[in-house]
Design an enzyme around this catalytic site. Structure first.
Site, short mmCIF file in Angstrom:
data_model
loop_
_atom_site.label_atom_id
_atom_site.label_comp_id
_atom_site.label_asym_id
_atom_site.label_seq_id
_atom_site.Cartn_x
_atom_site.Cartn_y
_atom_site.Cartn_z
N ASP A 132 0.95 -0.99 -0.09
CA ASP A 132 0.03 0.17 0.23
C ASP A 132 0.85 1.36 0.13
O ASP A 132 2.11 1.16 0.59
CB ASP A 132 -0.83 -0.13 1.16
N ARG A 182 -0.51 -0.52 -8.58
CA ARG A 182 -2.14 -0.44 -8.47
C ARG A 182 -2.03 1.04 -8.34
O ARG A 182 -1.59 1.56 -7.34
CB ARG A 182 -2.65 -0.98 -7.14
C1 LIG Z 1 -8.30 -1.49 -4.26
C2 LIG Z 1 -7.86 -0.36 -3.56
C3 LIG Z 1 -6.69 0.07 -2.79
C4 LIG Z 1 -6.47 1.36 -2.39
N1 LIG Z 1 -5.22 1.41 -1.84
C5 LIG Z 1 -4.74 2.67 -1.29
C6 LIG Z 1 -3.44 3.02 -0.95
O1 LIG Z 1 -2.74 2.13 -0.89
N2 LIG Z 1 -3.31 4.38 -0.49
C7 LIG Z 1 -4.22 5.27 -0.54
O2 LIG Z 1 -3.99 6.39 -0.38
N3 LIG Z 1 -5.64 5.28 -1.02
C8 LIG Z 1 -5.77 3.74 -1.37
N4 LIG Z 1 -6.98 3.43 -1.99
C9 LIG Z 1 -8.18 4.37 -1.72
C10 LIG Z 1 -8.27 5.56 -2.84
O3 LIG Z 1 -7.11 6.16 -2.82
C11 LIG Z 1 -9.44 6.36 -2.89
O4 LIG Z 1 -9.47 7.09 -1.64
C12 LIG Z 1 -10.77 5.53 -3.04
O5 LIG Z 1 -10.62 4.46 -3.95
C13 LIG Z 1 -11.85 6.47 -3.58
O6 LIG Z 1 -11.80 6.91 -4.63
P1 LIG Z 1 -12.28 6.55 -6.16
O7 LIG Z 1 -11.10 5.95 -7.09
O8 LIG Z 1 -13.32 5.22 -5.97
O9 LIG Z 1 -12.78 7.64 -6.91
P2 LIG Z 1 -14.10 8.52 -6.13
O10 LIG Z 1 -14.35 9.72 -7.32
O11 LIG Z 1 -13.95 9.07 -4.82
O12 LIG Z 1 -15.41 7.62 -6.30
C14 LIG Z 1 -15.79 7.21 -7.38
C15 LIG Z 1 -17.30 6.76 -7.07
O13 LIG Z 1 -17.11 5.44 -6.02
C16 LIG Z 1 -18.03 5.35 -5.21
N5 LIG Z 1 -17.32 5.27 -3.76
C17 LIG Z 1 -15.98 5.79 -3.65
N6 LIG Z 1 -15.53 5.52 -2.44
C18 LIG Z 1 -16.64 5.30 -1.94
C19 LIG Z 1 -17.21 4.98 -0.14
N7 LIG Z 1 -15.99 5.07 0.51
N8 LIG Z 1 -18.17 4.61 0.04
C20 LIG Z 1 -19.21 4.53 -1.11
N9 LIG Z 1 -19.32 4.76 -2.50
C21 LIG Z 1 -17.90 5.25 -2.72
C22 LIG Z 1 -19.26 6.73 -5.29
O14 LIG Z 1 -20.13 6.25 -6.00
C23 LIG Z 1 -18.21 7.75 -5.90
O15 LIG Z 1 -19.03 8.58 -6.73
C24 LIG Z 1 -7.27 2.39 -2.43
C25 LIG Z 1 -8.57 2.06 -3.03
C26 LIG Z 1 -8.88 0.89 -3.61
C27 LIG Z 1 -10.13 0.52 -4.33
#
Ligand SMILES: Cc1cc2nc3c(=O)[nH]c(=O)nc-3n(C[C@H](O)[C@H](O)[C@H](O)COP(=O)(O)OP(=O)(O)OC[C@H]3O[C@@H](n4cnc5c(N)ncnc54)[C@H](O)[C@@H]3O)c2cc1C
Length: 312
Positions: A132, A182
């Site tokens: 991560d 990732r």
């Molecule tokens: C597999 C995976 C690994 C990750 N690892 C890391 C890491 O190592 N370091 C790090 O900083 N971040 C990590 N993240 C978190 C990432 O940085 C984002 O904060 C998170 O994925 C939300 O952003 P999004 O790309 O989904 O886009 P967004 O634009 O935030 O969301 C797109 C849509 O997805 C849905 N959605 C998003 N989040 C949520 C929620 N919490 N609850 C409900 N609906 C939601 C909503 O419908 C939203 O409109 C990880 C995320 C994933 C999926």
């Protein structure tokens, strides 16, 4: 960044709030949406159920910033056991670790040894080790340790965050390694000098970095993973992958999507049926408070979900 998001991210760093809220029943009920359970058995059962629907998983034990070397060694031993269970149950599961959970701040050399042990066991289990990415102050150390692990084991990948201004340069620097990356948007409270404060700039940066990552997969054998629930971005990047002749898969030169357990569940299944390989990141463990606050911060509307469970 919105006020609600800033407040939730600040709350995620409060040990007092973590102690106070963790044992409140309504909070526990709300968190179940994102967490199949606190113990490994619940996560493995969730992985088995998802496998039946054609979905792979990535397992991660919640926790960060351990304060003793013994704790870090116990985290390593835990993940070694997880990999043994993945092998024994023949699950299509990978693992993802946080370096501060493996003692990065206490002793980076010991942390590297833990990572090497995990990467070796992951290879034996036909699994994969993801690292991560945490706050920006850890990026240099994380990438340095990833390089060392990747030099010894192909089955290791690292997360990069699109919100950081430095990430395009980091991606280019990693390219010669044929890395597994990732790509995520980024979940922490960063200064505007380190990260784009506006969501639309983060989304735009993600699109550009995602395109570049696919080119590296097509030309140099990188493994491209999009860790996002943003279906527009996924659609655009899947089209680009097709245009580049890439196939979906967990291999060098392949691409896939990772999403969090409990978020966009229907889309996870639809994408799988459309031939885009999806893995679900399943978190488990008792230390869920900071992680759960970050999930609320991503979508402050989720706070209403918690409030509803006050009365549920
Ligand atoms: C597999 C995976 C690994 C990750 N690892 C890391 C890491 O190592 N370091 C790090 O900083 N971040 C990590 N993240 C978190 C990432 O940085 C984002 O904060 C998170 O994925 C939300 O952003 P999004 O790309 O989904 O886009 P967004 O634009 O935030 O969301 C797109 C849509 O997805 C849905 N959605 C998003 N989040 C949520 C929620 N919490 N609850 C409900 N609906 C939601 C909503 O419908 C939203 O409109 C990880 C995320 C994933 C999926």
């Amino acid at each position: 960044m919105s006020l609600a998001r800033r407040l939730l991210l600040r709350a995620s760093r409060s040990p007092w709030l973590a102690r106070t809220l963790r044992h409140r029943a309504f909070f526990g009920r709300a968190v179940r949406r994102f967490l199949p359970g606190e113990d490994l058995a619940a996560a493995l059962d969730a992985a088995a159920a998802l496998a039946q629907a054609g979905l792979g998983t990535v397992l991660t034990q919640l926790g960060e910033q351990v304060t003793s070397r013994d704790e870090a060694a116990a985290v390593r031993d835990h993940y070694l056991r997880v990999l043994d269970e993945i092998r024994r149950r023949e699950l299509p599961a990978e693992i993802s670790v946080k370096l501060t959970h493996l003692g990065l701040e206490l002793n980076p050399r010991a942390c590297l040894q833990h990572l090497l042990a995990l990467a070796g066991r992951a290879a034996e289990a036909r699994s994969f080790l993801w690292i991560d990415m945490e706050e920006s102050r850890y990026v240099d150390a994380t990438l340095e340790l990833y390089r060392a692990v990747r030099a010894a084991h192909p089955a290791a990948g690292v997360c990069l965050q699109a919100y950081l201004r430095r990430t395009p340069a980091d991606l280019e620097a990693l390219a010669p390694l044929a890395p597994a990356i990732r790509l995520v948007k980024g979940a922490y409270n960063e200064s505007p000098t380190a990260a784009f404060p506006k969501k639309r700039d983060v989304d735009a940066a993600y699109g550009v970095l995602g395109g570049r990552l696919l080119e590296l997969a097509a030309r140099g054998g990188a493994r491209a993973v999009f860790g996002t629930h943003d279906l527009d971005l996924i659609a655009r990047l899947s089209d680009r992958a097709l245009a580049l002749g890439l196939t979906g898969g967990d291999v060098a030169g392949g691409y896939g999507v990772h999403m969090l357990y409990g978020i966009r569940t229907a889309a996870q299944r639809t994408l799988t049926q459309e031939g885009v390989p999806v893995r679900v990141l399943v978190s488990y463990g008792a230390h869920w408070f900071p992680w759960y606050m970050r999930r609320l911060a991503e979508r402050p509307a989720n706070v209403w979900f918690v409030v509803r469970h006050l009365f549920g």
